[in-house]
Design an enzyme around this catalytic site. Structure first.
Site, PDB file in Angstrom:
ATOM      1  N   ARG A 167       0.831  -1.206   0.000  1.00 51.95           N
ATOM      2  CA  ARG A 167       0.000   0.000   0.000  1.00 51.95           C
ATOM      3  C   ARG A 167       0.864   1.252   0.000  1.00 51.95           C
ATOM      4  O   ARG A 167       0.537   2.253  -0.642  1.00 51.95           O
ATOM      5  CB  ARG A 167      -0.915   0.010   1.228  1.00 51.95           C
ATOM      6  N   SER A 182      -6.058  -3.098   8.642  1.00 58.45           N
ATOM      7  CA  SER A 182      -4.668  -3.098   9.087  1.00 58.45           C
ATOM      8  C   SER A 182      -4.572  -2.896  10.599  1.00 58.45           C
ATOM      9  O   SER A 182      -3.902  -3.646  11.314  1.00 58.45           O
ATOM     10  CB  SER A 182      -3.886  -2.006   8.357  1.00 58.45           C
ATOM     11  N   LYS A 186      -4.086  -6.569  13.657  1.00 61.48           N
ATOM     12  CA  LYS A 186      -2.999  -6.707  14.639  1.00 61.48           C
ATOM     13  C   LYS A 186      -3.540  -6.660  16.056  1.00 61.48           C
ATOM     14  O   LYS A 186      -3.125  -7.443  16.914  1.00 61.48           O
ATOM     15  CB  LYS A 186      -1.960  -5.604  14.436  1.00 61.48           C
TER      16      LYS A 186
END
Length: 435
Positions: A167, A182, A186
């Site tokens: 990206r 994103s 995580k």
């Protein structure tokens, strides 16, 4: 399944199924999906969007592309994420405060990004502090100390690590769908039961307007909840630095002053309490966010949060006596320079991004991947919105490695401030709550 068919589907405006997105995420992690195919995917998502169901499916798929932690603890596993700002060192206060209130906090954090500072960089200003940790070490610390602030291991959301790099070079960083997946892939891989989000809006944030911040906040909240994690968000102001310092060791100093009661920063305290209150309510440790905020404030005021911070620092390789001797343990820059105000008046506007770039160019951040960070440099004693400053009095103090760097930073800091004759209306610390 194959990447070409999935990208064709996206290009034509159709959302791939959860199974297709799971296959694609696994292909990113394994290398079966090529860089070209990943770039085409990112561009198609950026242009066409995924919709809420697709966003949830992609987040789950990227989370499940690597290790997903599970916990069996006598309290809730909670965390907080900020979208990034200047002088934002709340995580260093909040993780130990939540631990003091009975939560378990495996906080996976990042490094500086663009003009914004990184939590890991700030902690690494403490001599010996280790941010890399194996799963076994993390589990041991969470069992014993209740909180840890660490970097993501290679096993956490590997699909995101690959897609993020792609990206960055394909001009698709700004996609709300991809930002959401994103961030959350995580965080949710850490096995959280509750998550509070601090979405910044203003001159020092990535999202400059409240409307932009609200779009992202709503996407993050709905996606996290759709993926099974109770989540709320606060949209908070970043039209000026949150702390009166910007720079790694300088922000740790401000944290320690607040933790120990030496000199309490009201904005840091209030935002830490508000975010922590949301988290405690999500985890069932408080009746509601207001009750939770009171509990966080008590943990800060009583010194319990400072005690947990000290235990965390020692457990992660820092000095065992850090809370007692922090003024002697942190590095300081050899050159300090005041930035004189050009005229009498009130601070009417602060370009937070410009201040962040000043810190980066002083060496407190990275201009290129792999750059070493100087923990001692930055800005302190920053004048805030509405503050009255006389001609020649300091708008800030620059902490630099050499005189040339200080000279350049003076010009940048001066350009970041706008003065007026009358005091401006100051923005609220918290603009909106999204649940």
């Amino acid at each position: 399944m194959d990447a070409r068919a999935i990208n064709t589907k996206l290009r034509e405006g159709d959302t791939p199924s959860a199974e297709e997105l799971t296959w694609f995420a696994r292909g990113l992690a394994s290398g079966e999906v090529t860089d070209a195919q990943a770039g085409a995917f990112a561009m198609a998502v950026c242009l066409k969007g995924l919709g809420e169901a697709g966003r949830v499916a992609l987040t789950r798929a990227m989370r499940d592309s690597g290790k997903v932690m599970e916990w069996d603890l006598p309290g809730p596993v909670l965390d907080k994420h900020s979208t990034g700002g200047i002088g934002d060192c709340v995580s260093l206060l909040l993780a130990p405060a939540l631990a003091a209130c009975g939560a378990y906090v495996p906080m996976i954090s990042g490094r500086g990004l663009g003009h914004t500072g990184g939590t890991l960089d700030k902690l690494e200003a403490i001599p010996g502090f280790r941010t890399a940790m194996t799963e076994e070490q993390l589990r041991r610390q969470i069992d014993g100390v209740r909180c840890a602030i660490v970097s993501a291991s290679a096993e956490i959301a590997p699909a995101d690590r690959r897609l993020y790099l792609i990206r960055d070079v394909t001009g698709t960083v700004e996609s709300v769908d991809l930002i959401t997946a994103s961030i959350l892939s995580k965080k949710l891989a850490a096995g959280l039961e509750g998550l509070v989000l601090d979405v910044k809006a203003g001159s020092g944030a990535f999202m400059k307007t409240l409307d932009e911040a609200e779009v992202l906040a709503r996407a993050l909240v709905s996606t996290a909840q759709g993926a099974g994690c109770m989540t709320t968000a606060l949209i908070t102001d970043m039209n000026q630095p949150l702390a009166t310092a910007a720079g790694n060791a300088l922000e740790v100093i401000e944290v320690m002053e607040t933790l120990t009661g030496t000199s309490v920063n009201a904005a840091l305290w209030d935002l830490t309490a508000a975010l922590g209150g949301e988290a405690l309510a999500l985890g069932g440790l408080a009746a509601d966010p207001e009750d939770g905020a009171g509990r966080i404030a008590q943990a800060l005021e009583s010194g319990q949060a400072a005690d947990y911070f000290g235990r965390m620092v020692a457990a992660q390789g820092g000095p065992a006596d850090f809370v007692d001797r922090w003024p002697d343990r942190l590095p300081s820059a050899p050159v300090q320079r005041e930035v004189p105000c050009p005229r009498d008046g009130y601070v009417a506007a602060v370009d937070g991004e410009a201040l962040g770039q000043a810190v980066v160019h002083l060496g407190g951040g990275r201009l290129r991947e792999g750059d070493r960070v100087n923990p001692s440099v930055g800005l302190s004693d920053l004048a805030g919105l509405g503050e009255e400053v006389g001609e020649g009095l300091p708008l800030a103090i620059i902490h630099a490695a050499n005189e040339a760097d200080a000279d350049a930073a003076v010009l940048t800091v001066l350009s970041a401030y706008r003065m007026t004759d009358a005091p401006p209306k100051e923005p609220p610390l918290i603009h909106r709550r999204i649940a």
